[in-house]
Design a protein around this motif. Structure first.
Motif, PDB file in Angstrom:
ATOM      1  N   PHE A  26      -5.434  -6.792  12.655  1.00  0.00           N
ATOM      2  CA  PHE A  26      -4.350  -7.772  12.709  1.00  0.00           C
ATOM      3  C   PHE A  26      -3.169  -7.309  11.866  1.00  0.00           C
ATOM      4  N   ASP A  27      -1.975  -7.824  12.241  1.00  0.00           N
ATOM      5  CA  ASP A  27      -0.772  -7.533  11.459  1.00  0.00           C
ATOM      6  C   ASP A  27       0.021  -8.799  11.177  1.00  0.00           C
ATOM      7  N   ALA A  28      -0.569  -9.965  11.503  1.00  0.00           N
ATOM      8  CA  ALA A  28       0.103 -11.242  11.249  1.00  0.00           C
ATOM      9  C   ALA A  28      -0.946 -12.313  10.959  1.00  0.00           C
ATOM     10  N   GLY A 106       6.901 -14.600   5.397  1.00  0.00           N
ATOM     11  CA  GLY A 106       7.635 -13.338   5.442  1.00  0.00           C
ATOM     12  C   GLY A 106       6.721 -12.132   5.542  1.00  0.00           C
ATOM     13  N   GLU A 107       7.300 -10.975   5.299  1.00  0.00           N
ATOM     14  CA  GLU A 107       6.597  -9.704   5.447  1.00  0.00           C
ATOM     15  C   GLU A 107       6.058  -9.225   4.099  1.00  0.00           C
ATOM     16  N   PHE A 108       4.742  -9.221   3.979  1.00  0.00           N
ATOM     17  CA  PHE A 108       4.063  -8.676   2.806  1.00  0.00           C
ATOM     18  C   PHE A 108       3.767  -7.210   3.081  1.00  0.00           C
ATOM     19  N   THR A 109       3.651  -6.415   2.028  1.00  0.00           N
ATOM     20  CA  THR A 109       3.342  -4.997   2.229  1.00  0.00           C
ATOM     21  C   THR A 109       2.231  -4.544   1.293  1.00  0.00           C
ATOM     22  N   MET A 110       1.403  -3.657   1.828  1.00  0.00           N
ATOM     23  CA  MET A 110       0.422  -2.946   1.014  1.00  0.00           C
ATOM     24  C   MET A 110       0.983  -1.544   0.850  1.00  0.00           C
ATOM     25  N   ARG A 111       1.307  -1.198  -0.357  1.00  0.00           N
ATOM     26  CA  ARG A 111       1.875   0.118  -0.658  1.00  0.00           C
ATOM     27  C   ARG A 111       0.780   0.993  -1.267  1.00  0.00           C
ATOM     28  N   HIS A 125       2.674  -9.727   8.436  1.00  0.00           N
ATOM     29  CA  HIS A 125       3.640 -10.798   8.645  1.00  0.00           C
ATOM     30  C   HIS A 125       2.948 -12.142   8.470  1.00  0.00           C
ATOM     31  N   VAL A 126       3.480 -12.964   7.564  1.00  0.00           N
ATOM     32  CA  VAL A 126       2.923 -14.287   7.319  1.00  0.00           C
ATOM     33  C   VAL A 126       3.861 -15.297   7.954  1.00  0.00           C
ATOM     34  N   ARG A 127       3.313 -16.030   8.918  1.00  0.00           N
ATOM     35  CA  ARG A 127       4.089 -17.002   9.679  1.00  0.00           C
ATOM     36  C   ARG A 127       3.497 -18.384   9.467  1.00  0.00           C
ATOM     37  N   GLY A 128       4.272 -19.391   9.797  1.00  0.00           N
ATOM     38  CA  GLY A 128       3.777 -20.748   9.692  1.00  0.00           C
ATOM     39  C   GLY A 128       4.871 -21.669   9.193  1.00  0.00           C
ATOM     40  N   THR A 129       4.467 -22.858   8.826  1.00  0.00           N
ATOM     41  CA  THR A 129       5.407 -23.848   8.333  1.00  0.00           C
ATOM     42  C   THR A 129       4.999 -24.239   6.929  1.00  0.00           C
TER      43      THR A 129
END
Length: 144
Positions: A26-28, A106-111, A125-129
């Motif tokens: 998954f990416d979201a 928003g967009e979280f990242t694993m660096r 990508h974290v979506r929702g309300t």
């Protein structure tokens, strides 16, 4: 040494034959309230190393929110041996079980850094309300 891929999944393992099995890529994510925690996520890296990469290499994972704030980090050591005779590369799957704290949309990242240099970045990508703000009731008013 280079990263072939890095991704988030529900689960991953190595078979007895050494095959990398990945389930539920998954990416979201959909989140209805914050803060939230996505439990037991799996972060999977597939790396390729060559004979010149033999030795110990520090690896750093950093979980970054959309505002650039680091929510956590983890350090490890990669111990890389020489490839078997006749092989030019070593296939190195890395499977990390983790909980992902989420504090906003928003967009979280694993660096991922290896030897102090950024090797790859994976986005989630974290979506929702987000919940509606609570407005305190004034004198003589009932809360909404």
């Amino acid at each position: 040494m280079h990263v072939s891929f890095a991704l988030f999944a529900d689960a991953a393992n190595l078979s007895q034959e050494g095959k990398l099995n990945i389930l539920g890529i998954f990416d979201a994510l959909h989140v209805t309230q914050f803060p939230a925690l996505h439990p037991r996520a799996t972060f999977v890296l597939r790396m390729k190393a060559s004979t010149r990469d033999a030795g110990t290499h520090p690896m750093l994972l950093r979980w970054i929110n959309p505002r650039g704030v680091e929510l956590w980090h983890s350090e490890a050591q990669l111990d890389i041996g020489a490839p078997a005779p006749g092989q030019q590369e070593i296939d190195m799957p890395i499977i990390v079980q983790l909980d992902l704290p989420l504090d906003m949309l928003g967009e979280f990242t694993m660096r991922v850094s290896i030897d102090g240099r950024e090797a790859t970045v994976s986005s989630l990508h974290v979506r929702g309300t987000p919940p509606a703000p609570v407005v305190p009731a004034g004198p003589g008013q009932l809360p909404a």
